[in-house]
Design a protein around this motif. Structure first.
Motif, PDB file in Angstrom:
ATOM      1  N   TRP A 194       0.817  -1.197   0.000  1.00 36.69           N
ATOM      2  CA  TRP A 194       0.000   0.000   0.000  1.00 36.69           C
ATOM      3  C   TRP A 194       0.858   1.257   0.000  1.00 36.69           C
ATOM      4  O   TRP A 194       1.931   1.295   0.591  1.00 36.69           O
ATOM      5  CB  TRP A 194      -0.922   0.008   1.214  1.00 36.69           C
ATOM      6  N   TYR A 195       0.342   2.294  -0.640  1.00 38.63           N
ATOM      7  CA  TYR A 195       1.026   3.576  -0.729  1.00 38.63           C
ATOM      8  C   TYR A 195       0.100   4.669  -0.211  1.00 38.63           C
ATOM      9  O   TYR A 195      -1.001   4.401   0.269  1.00 38.63           O
ATOM     10  CB  TYR A 195       1.483   3.824  -2.167  1.00 38.63           C
ATOM     11  N   ALA A 196       0.531   5.907  -0.313  1.00 39.78           N
ATOM     12  CA  ALA A 196      -0.219   7.004   0.297  1.00 39.78           C
ATOM     13  C   ALA A 196      -0.062   8.279  -0.521  1.00 39.78           C
ATOM     14  O   ALA A 196       0.817   8.384  -1.387  1.00 39.78           O
ATOM     15  CB  ALA A 196       0.272   7.244   1.728  1.00 39.78           C
ATOM     16  N   GLY A 197      -0.915   9.244  -0.209  1.00 34.77           N
ATOM     17  CA  GLY A 197      -0.735  10.561  -0.789  1.00 34.77           C
ATOM     18  C   GLY A 197       0.598  11.147  -0.371  1.00 34.77           C
ATOM     19  O   GLY A 197       1.420  11.549  -1.199  1.00 34.77           O
ATOM     20  N   ILE A 198       0.834  11.204   0.948  1.00 38.53           N
ATOM     21  CA  ILE A 198       2.120  11.647   1.500  1.00 38.53           C
ATOM     22  C   ILE A 198       2.597  10.554   2.446  1.00 38.53           C
ATOM     23  O   ILE A 198       1.883  10.172   3.373  1.00 38.53           O
ATOM     24  CB  ILE A 198       1.982  12.991   2.239  1.00 38.53           C
ATOM     25  N   SER A 199       3.807  10.060   2.216  1.00 37.01           N
ATOM     26  CA  SER A 199       4.334   8.961   3.017  1.00 37.01           C
ATOM     27  C   SER A 199       5.659   9.362   3.641  1.00 37.01           C
ATOM     28  O   SER A 199       6.555   9.858   2.951  1.00 37.01           O
ATOM     29  CB  SER A 199       4.530   7.716   2.135  1.00 37.01           C
ATOM     30  N   ILE A 200       5.776   9.159   4.955  1.00 35.21           N
ATOM     31  CA  ILE A 200       7.042   9.290   5.671  1.00 35.21           C
ATOM     32  C   ILE A 200       7.387   7.872   6.115  1.00 35.21           C
ATOM     33  O   ILE A 200       6.722   7.315   6.991  1.00 35.21           O
ATOM     34  CB  ILE A 200       6.932  10.239   6.863  1.00 35.21           C
ATOM     35  N   ILE A 201       8.422   7.297   5.527  1.00 34.09           N
ATOM     36  CA  ILE A 201       8.565   5.842   5.605  1.00 34.09           C
ATOM     37  C   ILE A 201      10.001   5.429   5.899  1.00 34.09           C
ATOM     38  O   ILE A 201      10.947   6.053   5.423  1.00 34.09           O
ATOM     39  CB  ILE A 201       8.061   5.181   4.295  1.00 34.09           C
ATOM     40  N   VAL A 202      10.129   4.370   6.693  1.00 34.25           N
ATOM     41  CA  VAL A 202      11.421   3.734   6.958  1.00 34.25           C
ATOM     42  C   VAL A 202      11.341   2.290   6.475  1.00 34.25           C
ATOM     43  O   VAL A 202      10.776   1.440   7.148  1.00 34.25           O
ATOM     44  CB  VAL A 202      11.776   3.798   8.461  1.00 34.25           C
TER      45      VAL A 202
ATOM     46  N   GLY B 173      -4.194   8.598   3.204  1.00 34.01           N
ATOM     47  CA  GLY B 173      -3.915   9.994   2.936  1.00 34.01           C
ATOM     48  C   GLY B 173      -2.483  10.308   3.306  1.00 34.01           C
ATOM     49  O   GLY B 173      -1.634  10.566   2.452  1.00 34.01           O
ATOM     50  N   VAL B 174      -2.185  10.286   4.614  1.00 34.48           N
ATOM     51  CA  VAL B 174      -0.831  10.488   5.124  1.00 34.48           C
ATOM     52  C   VAL B 174      -0.434   9.226   5.883  1.00 34.48           C
ATOM     53  O   VAL B 174      -1.181   8.743   6.737  1.00 34.48           O
ATOM     54  CB  VAL B 174      -0.753  11.713   6.050  1.00 34.48           C
ATOM     55  N   SER B 175       0.753   8.690   5.583  1.00 35.34           N
ATOM     56  CA  SER B 175       1.226   7.465   6.211  1.00 35.34           C
ATOM     57  C   SER B 175       2.573   7.725   6.853  1.00 35.34           C
ATOM     58  O   SER B 175       3.486   8.258   6.220  1.00 35.34           O
ATOM     59  CB  SER B 175       1.346   6.348   5.164  1.00 35.34           C
ATOM     60  N   ILE B 176       2.692   7.337   8.147  1.00 33.73           N
ATOM     61  CA  ILE B 176       3.959   7.413   8.868  1.00 33.73           C
ATOM     62  C   ILE B 176       4.259   6.011   9.370  1.00 33.73           C
ATOM     63  O   ILE B 176       3.600   5.527  10.300  1.00 33.73           O
ATOM     64  CB  ILE B 176       3.892   8.414  10.038  1.00 33.73           C
TER      65      ILE B 176
END
Length: 732
Positions: free
Chosen positions: A214-222, A257-260
């Motif tokens: 899965w992906y997102a509009g805005i993703s902050i990802i590790v 929407g936003v994913s952290i």
């Protein structure tokens, strides 16, 4: 330090050898919508064709990456009016060029679409955005197998992305990805992510979420979880419109929407998401949801702040906070998602809080992603939000069954919660079980479920005075003096436990668990509810209680006795009490007077009143008690509900009765209703209880009981909408 050394060395090389490396910050202006690369990196000029001065976004980003150690600025001045669309990867090159360059210089770059003539951020974005630079992927055009392409991809510090429309990418619209040295201090400001430039039509990113991760509009990802960990922190997502993101063409609840998200041994924390519209149109008043959660915080992401956003109309929950249970060898240890704060948001309504824009599951979901229980999300805070009209619960906490402490210590405080489809606060019991079911108190509170299933308070009285209202009650918890009781004006819910709509104040109980709170003057139309919090474990909302004028009601009951309803109430004291109107309704809205019973005027002793209604309605019966003073002031007591069916008495049998202590209870549950069974003594102590979900009890259920003490007991059976009390007499 390595970047600084490289920059100093490179610039020194220029002086000695005339090398073509630019050694100062650059300001570049994108002047066409092409996707060509820079013809000569390092010459300080953004240009695709020699001598033409044609600068593309791709070429400008390449020059910025090459100009290490300096913060570069990318502006826009593309000729012509209206929206200008840049489509990475549409050049026909072989192999194909996909995606824009990843931003890799830790000095960062500013990409500012609002510099395009005619564009506007305005004084109150995202509502005031008028953006003219659109960066568009191919997610709506590419048939499977589509190529994964992120929009703006950041793997460095100090970048500022603003004033862009980013849509139709198969992966993340804007992606901040951790690096071994940490990706920090990036700002995503005043963009439109997932809609068309008008902010009103779904043009979502994360379209590949339907068939891959899965992906997102805005993703902050590790990513990923391996021996080479990466890190990110202190990034800010502010005043963006993030809507419409997810799979295409058919939404399948995939795409946030936003994913952290985190992946230990890497680390992701201390990010801020604030003042965004997530799941609405650009006005904040119409639905344009992301397919799954509006905001997801998951897999050990920590210390993130979600503040002052509008988060509504999303396919799953408004905000989801989830850990991950251990699953060796892929996940050898659990990932705890902790210390995140959800505050001051509007969740489930429009920006004006005047219209319902429901999220599809919970307003805030802790430990549950859509319908799946993940758990492992302790020590989070949900405070000062408006949470209303969500399809299921306002706030839910659900613990994964791996252990009994992975979703504890979640603080739920001072929110305005109302008009949600199930409960205001739901501590799911048993873990992973059905939602929207009140977890009732038990003596001594020895629980191990989510938030330790802390007991909610009991409001015993709320007396309206001339200048204040005094609310008092009890709470049965292990440590009353470290517990905080919060009291609210309530909105009704189907369980009669209400939802805390207006916060009134808080107090600390005595060692005996007694508490009292004095607030301003309330009215008899204000129903009250309360929560308890100890060690940041917050409870569900308590049963509703209605303030009264100075006639102190000790008890007010409606009980089905054979074919009639016995109504009884007891006053501890009466001041200027003229009497009581008994009111009756078949829908809880239109009321008729059943009878008038005179009061005792002024009295300091206990008085008990009775009335028998021998003509209950078939089906729903609502009763209320209207007290009237001699000066004409009225106070309305709680509403009591009885469901009457002529055969209900025959469906619940106790035999023999009276008995010497051994008796059978038989229940005919022909409709497969949920059933709750309780046995109390005459002073209200519970001796036995059992609950059955719908379809769990056999249609003809029978059990033998043995009670030793000679006295009268009460068998209470709630079957579907029906509540029946029967006396059990033990003679020996």
């Amino acid at each position: 330090m390595k970047k600084l050394f490289y920059t100093i060395f490179a610039c020194f090389t220029i002086v000695l050898f005339g090398s073509g490396i630019w050694c100062q910050p650059m300001t570049m202006t994108v002047n066409n919508t092409g996707d060509g690369s820079d013809i000569s990196l390092g010459d300080g000029v953004c240009e695709v064709t020699a001598g033409q001065g044609d600068c593309t976004l791709r070429a400008a980003m390449e020059e910025a990456n090459n100009n290490g150690g300096f913060h570069d600025i990318i502006n826009f001045n593309i000729p012509g009016v209206g929206v200008h669309t840049i489509m990475p990867g549409v050049t026909g090159a072989i192999p194909p060029v996909v995606g824009l360059p990843i931003l890799t210089d830790n000095a960062g770059a500013t990409i500012d679409g609002s510099t395009q003539p005619g564009a506007l951020i305005g004084s109150n974005p995202p509502m005031t955005l008028n953006l003219l630079i659109e960066v568009k992927g191919q997610g709506y055009m590419m048939p499977p197998p589509a190529l994964l392409m992120h929009g703006v991809w950041i793997m460095s510090d100090n970048n500022d992305i603003r004033g862009l429309v980013v849509n139709e990418f198969t992966g993340d619209g804007i992606r901040i990805e951790g690096t071994p040295t940490s990706t920090d201090n990036n700002l995503i400001y005043a963009n439109i992510v997932g809609t068309d430039p008008s902010g009103g039509i779904d043009r979502g990113n994360a379209t590949l979420s339907a068939i891959t991760p899965w992906y997102a509009g805005i993703s902050i990802i590790v990513p990923p979880c391996d021996e080479n960990p990466v890190f990110t922190k202190n990034n800010i997502v502010r005043r963006n419109l993030v809507s419409g993101n997810g799979s295409h063409p058919t939404p399948v609840n995939r795409g946030e929407g936003v994913s952290i998200t985190n992946c230990p041994p890497g680390d992701n924390g201390f990010n801020t998401v604030e003042y965004n519209f997530i799941g609405t149109d650009i006005s904040g008043t119409a639905p344009l949801g992301n397919d799954s959660d509006g905001v997801t915080i998951a897999e050990a992401a920590h210390d993130n702040l979600i503040d002052n956003n509008v988060i509504s109309s999303n396919g799953y929950s408004g905000v989801g906070i989830n850990g991950l249970p251990p699953s060796p060898p892929i996940t050898p240890v659990a990932r705890y998602t902790i210390n995140n704060t959800i505050s001051n948001n509007i969740i489930g309504l429009d920006v004006n809080t005047s219209k319902a824009l429901a999220n599809g599951f919970q307003g805030v979901s802790i430990g549950k992603f859509g319908p799946i229980t993940w758990g492992f999300a302790p020590s989070n805070t949900v405070t000062n939000n408006i949470i209303a009209f969500n399809i299921m619960n306002g706030v839910l906490v659900d613990e994964q069954q791996t252990d009994n402490a992975n979703c504890d210590f979640n603080l739920i405080s001072q929110n305005s919660i109302y008009s949600n489809g199930q409960l205001g606060i739901d501590l799911v019991s048993p873990s992973g079980g059905p939602t929207g079911v009140v977890t009732f108190n038990d003596p001594g509170d020895p629980d191990t479920g989510p938030n330790q299933e802390i007991n909610f308070p009991v409001i015993n009285s709320a007396v309206i005075g001339s200048s204040s209202t005094t609310i008092s009650g009890t709470v049965d918890v292990p440590s009353p003096t470290t517990t905080t009781v919060e009291v609210f004006i309530a909105a009704m819910d189907p369980t009669n436990h209400g939802e805390g709509m207006t916060y009134l104040g808080s107090t600390t109980p005595t060692t005996a668990g007694n508490w009292s709170l004095t607030v301003g003057v309330l009215t008899t139309s204000n129903m009250l509810t309360s929560t308890s919090t100890d060690a940041n474990n917050s409870s569900e909302f308590s049963a509703l209680h209605t303030p009264v004028l100075p006639v102190e009601l000790m008890g007010w009951k409606a009980e089905l006795k054979e074919s009639m309803v016995l109504l009884s109430w007891t006053t501890a004291s009466e001041v200027n009490n003229k009497g009581f109107y008994l009111l009756k309704s078949n829908d809880g809205k239109e009321w008729n007077e059943l009878c008038w019973i005179p009061g005792h005027g002024n009295s300091t002793k206990v008085n008990t009143y009775y009335f028998e209604d021998h003509y209950p309605f078939l089906g729903d019966n609502y009763y209320s008690l209207l007290q009237e003073d001699y000066d004409g002031v009225n106070a309305l007591a709680d509403i009591k509900y009885i469901y009457y069916s002529p055969d209900i008495i025959e469906r619940i049998q106790v035999f023999p009765n009276p008995s010497s202590g051994i008796f059978d209870v038989q229940i005919l549950n022909t409709d497969n209703d949920p059933v709750s069974i309780r046995i109390y003594d005459i002073i209200g102590r519970m001796y036995w209880s059992e609950d059955f979900y719908s379809g769990e009890m056999s249609k003809s259920w029978k059990r033998r009981f043995e009670l030793q003490t000679k006295q009268v007991y009460i068998l209470q059976v709630k079957m579907g909408k029906m509540l029946v009390n029967k006396k059990i007499v033990i003679t020996n």
